[in-house]
Design an enzyme around this catalytic site. Structure first.
Site, PDB file in Angstrom:
ATOM      1  N   GLU A 131     -59.847 109.233  32.534  1.00 46.99           N
ATOM      2  CA  GLU A 131     -60.531 110.504  32.744  1.00 46.99           C
ATOM      3  C   GLU A 131     -61.819 110.270  33.532  1.00 46.99           C
ATOM      4  OE1 GLU A 131     -61.758 112.497  29.164  1.00 46.99           O
ATOM      5  OE2 GLU A 131     -62.285 110.640  28.151  1.00 46.99           O
ATOM      6  N   GLU A 138     -54.504 126.553  29.495  1.00 43.45           N
ATOM      7  CA  GLU A 138     -55.871 126.785  29.037  1.00 43.45           C
ATOM      8  C   GLU A 138     -56.630 127.493  30.146  1.00 43.45           C
ATOM      9  OE1 GLU A 138     -57.003 122.706  28.238  1.00 43.45           O
ATOM     10  OE2 GLU A 138     -57.927 122.473  30.195  1.00 43.45           O
ATOM     11  N   HIS A 162     -62.692 119.839  29.120  1.00 41.57           N
ATOM     12  CA  HIS A 162     -61.986 119.444  30.333  1.00 41.57           C
ATOM     13  C   HIS A 162     -62.747 119.924  31.565  1.00 41.57           C
ATOM     14  CE1 HIS A 162     -57.851 119.204  28.175  1.00 41.57           C
ATOM     15  NE2 HIS A 162     -58.453 118.028  28.189  1.00 41.57           N
ATOM     16  N   TYR A 197     -50.219 117.419  20.846  1.00 42.93           N
ATOM     17  CA  TYR A 197     -49.705 116.713  19.666  1.00 42.93           C
ATOM     18  C   TYR A 197     -49.532 117.718  18.533  1.00 42.93           C
ATOM     19  CZ  TYR A 197     -52.155 112.963  22.261  1.00 42.93           C
ATOM     20  OH  TYR A 197     -52.655 112.125  23.218  1.00 42.93           O
ATOM     21  N   GLN A 225     -58.396  99.847  26.192  1.00 42.50           N
ATOM     22  CA  GLN A 225     -57.384 100.892  26.154  1.00 42.50           C
ATOM     23  C   GLN A 225     -56.048 100.391  26.683  1.00 42.50           C
ATOM     24  OE1 GLN A 225     -57.716 104.388  25.232  1.00 42.50           O
ATOM     25  NE2 GLN A 225     -59.443 103.455  24.164  1.00 42.50           N
ATOM     26  N   ILE A 244     -54.003 107.818  33.199  1.00 38.41           N
ATOM     27  CA  ILE A 244     -54.615 108.153  31.908  1.00 38.41           C
ATOM     28  C   ILE A 244     -56.122 108.362  32.066  1.00 38.41           C
ATOM     29  CG2 ILE A 244     -55.059 107.297  29.570  1.00 38.41           C
ATOM     30  CD1 ILE A 244     -52.094 107.888  30.164  1.00 38.41           C
ATOM     31  N   GLY A 298     -57.952  95.765  29.749  1.00 40.77           N
ATOM     32  CA  GLY A 298     -59.041  96.505  29.114  1.00 40.77           C
ATOM     33  C   GLY A 298     -58.674  96.890  27.692  1.00 40.77           C
TER      34      GLY A 298
END
Lengths: 291, 378, 291, 378
Positions: A98, A209, A248, A159, A20, A96, A18
């Site tokens: 989502e 969070e 999220h 990051y 990604q 990975i 794919g």
């Protein structure tokens, strides 16, 4: 050393063909990650970046030895891919992808629990042990080897903080994202436990969070275990209103549960230094390491 | 995705869970026709997707058909917590002996589903748990083993039932669990499930929230969400359709960023400097210029927005591409409000050059940028 | 001693208020079986033969200690009852109920395997350790304590053979029926293993029938392990035609598999004495025990 | 319970598994109408519930509508392995490149389901396994984990497929597993599933056997079994309706007993003494006089029966009750054929007394009784 992944991690990429999967396979290879095979049903026999592609994990493992998998498979099929890897005795799985349905994620986690495997994610940027192995989609240049362990529920915010640590001369032992979903394979406590055992890690940065109570449980754990390494935290979502998902799926305040205040208070009372702003994290870590 | 009460009840009925006999009224004038088919007294309920509808006056009672009509008219003219009442559900009022609670939801810590039963119902389950935690019985469900009849009976017993009622109530719990699994519910509850004066059980109110990520398995509802009625505003709908995560807030600084955590931290930082964010908007990873344009359009459609803060941390995303995207978007959308842009990461230099040439000021520090946009917004 | 059940077996009866459950509870009590509680959903608070009845196993175990359950619950609900007992940590479960759907039985067996429990049946007459404990529906008077272990796929045929053993003065250590269904919790090999360890058991009688290949696998086991105790077998169904279920759901010859000939041949080549008629069993056992 | 091919194919179609386009013909005269809606050439298939239908001439082919009609007429006039052809299925004949096998059944030893795939199809799977065991791929299924897409793909790969065919074939395997679970199949197979010349996969034949014990969950088929067409004889139907286990055999000694193992052993003993049993009939535990009467009626409705052997081992069942039952039954049914009765166990003396008074001779030894009934039957 770091935790979970290192030079000896041999990886298959599920969903390698794919957009990604292919793109990040290239970046991971450039980083030095030992990718041995890719899997995409229906694409067996082809190659991507000189990595052979197989139709099934089973077929890949007939030819290659691997102990980890990274999954880029689209959400409706991602749980199937994870189960496939688990059944083939892969014991570290980085998801990975989502938007995996909760029901599917729950099934994967129960199976992983039964076979004693580690699932990172879903909806995670992955894991990196700087200089050794990157199993994820995070930009490589912001990390450098060092002694700070980072564990996070976020992607870009990680990051942001990792980059500022690196700028301040604070390298990382391992940095990983738990994933932004309500159901993820790992929690902060499990990672703290691993960081405790890891000799390279001298301090831990915890990026939490709103939503759920993982941070509160972590605070409890830190108190109960008298956690021996310094911990600095940042909690995103102080300004978030209740009842709304902040990007999220897992970042939602339900009634009075899952607020940033609750998490910050719990962590502070466990002796954790909680940064007001992302840029304050590096300073707090430096201070603790020099203390 | 939240389902309306009438939708949830239709599903429960299909699974054999008793619900009060009733009908949907889409115009007040239909009330008479529907009510005459029911036995009085009636409960008349606004179909809005907000919690605490009852307390907000969204549920009325009537003893006669004319009174029911009056009640319906009243509801159709109401806004409940800001939501317009577009439909009204009218049903036979149950003679309540006791209100109970039963629901199935996610247990994040145990990575599992959990069934929750309570001998007290009608309130939000969190409130019940806060007031009488001993009355709230939880049972973790391993989805590989499922929720069996005996689990349901264990719960029914623990909230005080025995004899044939135990089995009947348990059966309803079991059925609700099936609905929950079949519909990928992240929350499903009968609240209250009522023990009527005749000893029978009826789901007086029902709530289903379908896991958004599983909507592809429930196309009928996905369609309704995107095309039909929903609790979403135009901005929210537009965001969903374009795969953007958007939440409206009540400040005046429009915010766009990449990554949920980063955007939350951006809002927090704005607030830290005494600014008030107007929204949360996450463009996600590797956003195209088109996506950035849509994001700008959505944010700017909020008349309260006085200034914009775009916070991009280019990782895999390249800053030069983002810069071009912003320019393109600015032109298309015709942004006139002041913008503060923070742009760092991969190809940062090139990105800055592009924007600076277009006379857009670019900052490197998120904190500095936040301070600046707060200043502008005052 | 015997195997699996003895004087220390404390029993709950699931489905105690039904015709069968109530009737056999009385007989088991008369035999001396230690029944501590009964369970029938909706009948909690009542009593049957002075045994208190509860709505759930959980409720029964709040008041009583039990380590075995016998199930008389109707077929559509029997698997649920077995799972209930298993989840409440009961580790010996005798499922008398017949006609349980295969899919349900498979689920029960998988769960039992996970928690390391023993399921006898379904569709079994139960288990008896003469003079100590009867957990089943077999007539009590045909048994007497002794040294012959009986394991069977049948009900009345087992009584036939047990009675003739008893008449010949050959008492039994334990007698149990595996159950007549295609999916049962135990097989011959597991029981042979238990009888091997049981000091009281001096010889084993194995009563098989057409269908499946349990008998063939048993023969293989006897050869491989040089099974130390004498085994006498009877196999029912020599005259059965292929493709027809002979009463038991499990008693069916599929193509050429599962014939009596195949079983008899396999057992004979493992040194097992196979009786031609039920009445020959006692004689063969007597001969082996006196040898 | 075996489903007819047309029933099985209807279910497969519902689950998205491609099957040849076709229609059911209940009278030969309908053939034309149905065939004209299909594309020639045709396959015309007798709907009978016996294995090896093809070899027995139950499948014909035709290139034109008139030929199809002729073929249908031929089938309607046939008996296949003794079964009358009541319905014919006519479908478009597939241009076959390869015949494969896929099925799901029970693995008794592993107490589990097992999926079986083979690169060779069209024959009985046992034959394939005997001829080319290396071509038969088995995969145990833990029902708690299920049969996933990747399992299906593993099998598809191992029988030689790759590329997009691997995924498509796998999808069909997955769907068949779902059918199997949803319908409580103890055996479900597509045999063959055909790779057509265009590379597509089609289930050319399908077989479903529903677990009889699960029929209560599939009332539609239970009803069809008991009321409609089936492979069962009148005796078998009557037995099922009365909860008796009955199997017709080709001898002349009618046998009735209690307990499957005991009845099997009784047949064996009869055979041991060179007799020929006419049937297997197990009345089960605690049979009532009514049940014994029905059993006698069923056994005696077989004109080949020359003598009866009733073998009862009273355990929980009391011999005196059985004796009364036999008397009652004898009277009602009007038994005139010679009877040998073996009656032992609980209340044996009383039972014997009752029967002896009615001048029915009772024996104690099964072997003696068997010898005697064989003697009479000669």
């Amino acid at each position: 050393m770091g935790i979970l992944v290192d030079k000896n991690t041999h990886v298959i990429v599920q969903g390698i063909t794919g957009t990604q999967g292919s793109f990040h396979t290239k970046l991971m290879l450039e980083y030095g990650t030992k990718i041995v095979a890719g899997v995409t049903p229906g694409k067996g026999g082809t190659q991507i970046h000189s990595i052979p592609v197989y139709d099934t994990v089973e077929a890949a493992l007939e030819k290659h030895a691997a102990n980890a998998s990274i999954i880029f498979v689209p959400a409706p099929f991602a749980a199937d891919a994870a189960l496939e890897a688990l059944e083939s005795r892969i014991r570290i799985i980085v998801t990975i992808t989502e938007h995996i349905p909760i029901r599917d994620a729950v099934n994967v986690m129960k199976f992983a629990e039964q076979v004693n495997a580690t699932v990172i994610g879903p909806n995670t940027p992955g894991i990196v042990t700087p200089g050794e192995c990157k199993l994820g989609i995070m930009p490589a240049h912001i990390f450098k080897p060092g002694s700070v362990g980072i564990v996070s529920r976020s992607g870009t915010l990680t990051y942001e903080i990792a980059a500022s640590l690196t700028r301040s001369g604070l390298g990382q032992s391992t940095c990983l994202g738990l994933g932004g979903d309500p159901i993820t394979g790992l929690d902060f406590v499990e990672i703290l436990r691993m960081f405790e055992k890891d000799r390279q890690t001298k301090a831990v940065v915890l990026i939490g969070e709103i939503g759920g109570n993982l941070e509160e449980l972590t605070a409890k754990y830190i108190i109960e275990q008298s956690y021996p390494k310094p911990v600095v935290a940042f909690i995103a979502g102080r300004s978030a209103p209740p009842g709304k998902r902040m990007g999220h799926a897992g970042a939602i305040i339900m009634g009075k549960a899952g607020t940033a205040e609750s998490k910050i208070e719990a962590l502070r009372s466990a002796g954790v230094k909680v940064a007001e702003k992302p840029c304050d994290v590096a300073r707090l870590v430096a201070r603790l390491l020099n203390a | 995705m939240k389902l309306f009460e009438y939708e949830a009840k239709a599903i429960l009925t299909k699974y054999g869970i008793p619900t009060p006999k009733g009908g949907l009224v889409t115009k007040a004038s239909q009330t008479r026709e529907i009510a005459t088919k029911l036995r009085s007294p009636f409960a008349i309920k606004a179909q809005v997707l907000v919690a605490g509808r009852g307390k907000a006056g969204g549920i009325l009672f009537a003893d006669s058909v004319p009174d029911a009509e009056k009640a319906a008219r009243k509801l159709f003219n109401m806004r409940i917590k800001g939501m317009l009442v577009r439909n009204v559900w009218i049903e036979e009022k149950i003679r309540i002996k006791k209100e109970l609670y039963f629901g199935v939801t996610i247990d994040r810590v145990n990575q599992s589903y959990v069934a929750i039963a309570s001998a007290v119902g009608g309130l939000e389950i969190e409130e019940i748990a806060a007031e009488a935690p001993e009355k709230v019985i939880k049972l973790l469900i391993n989805p590989q083993h499922g929720f069996h009849s005996f689990h349901a009976r264990q719960l029914a017993r623990k909230i005080g039932y025995s004899g044939s009622q135990l089995s009947v109530l348990g059966k309803n719990f079991e059925r609700l669990y099936s609905v929950g699994m079949d519909y990928d519910a992240e929350l499903i509850e009968m609240n209250p499930i009522v023990e009527a004066c005749d000893g029978k059980f009826v789901a007086a109110d029902a709530r289903i929230i379908i896991d958004d990520n599983a909507l592809f398995r429930h196309q009928q509802y996905q369609k309704r969400l995107l095309e039909g009625e929903s609790e979403l505003t135009q901005q929210e709908l537009s965001a969903i359709r374009n795969n953007l995560a958007y939440v409206k807030l009540d400040g005046n600084i429009g915010v766009i960023g990449n990554g949920a955590g980063l955007v939350m931290a951006t809002l927090d930082t704005i607030q830290y400097y005494d600014g008030r964010p107007a929204n949360f908007l996450d463009v996600g990873g590797g956003a195209t210029s088109k996506k950035i344009a849509v994001a700008l359009k959505i944010v700017l459609s909020d008349p309260n927005v006085k200034a914009l803060f775009i916070n991009i941390l280019g990782g895999i995303t390249r800053c030069d591409e983002v810069a071009l995207g912003i320019l393109e978007a600015k032109e298309k959308v015709g942004v006139v409000k002041p913008m503060v842009i923070r742009l760092v990461g991969t190809n940062e230099e090139e990105g800055k050059r592009i924007l600076t040439e277009a006379r857009i000021h670019v900052l490197e520090s998120m904190e500095e940028a936040a301070r600046k946009v707060v200043e502008i917004s005052k």
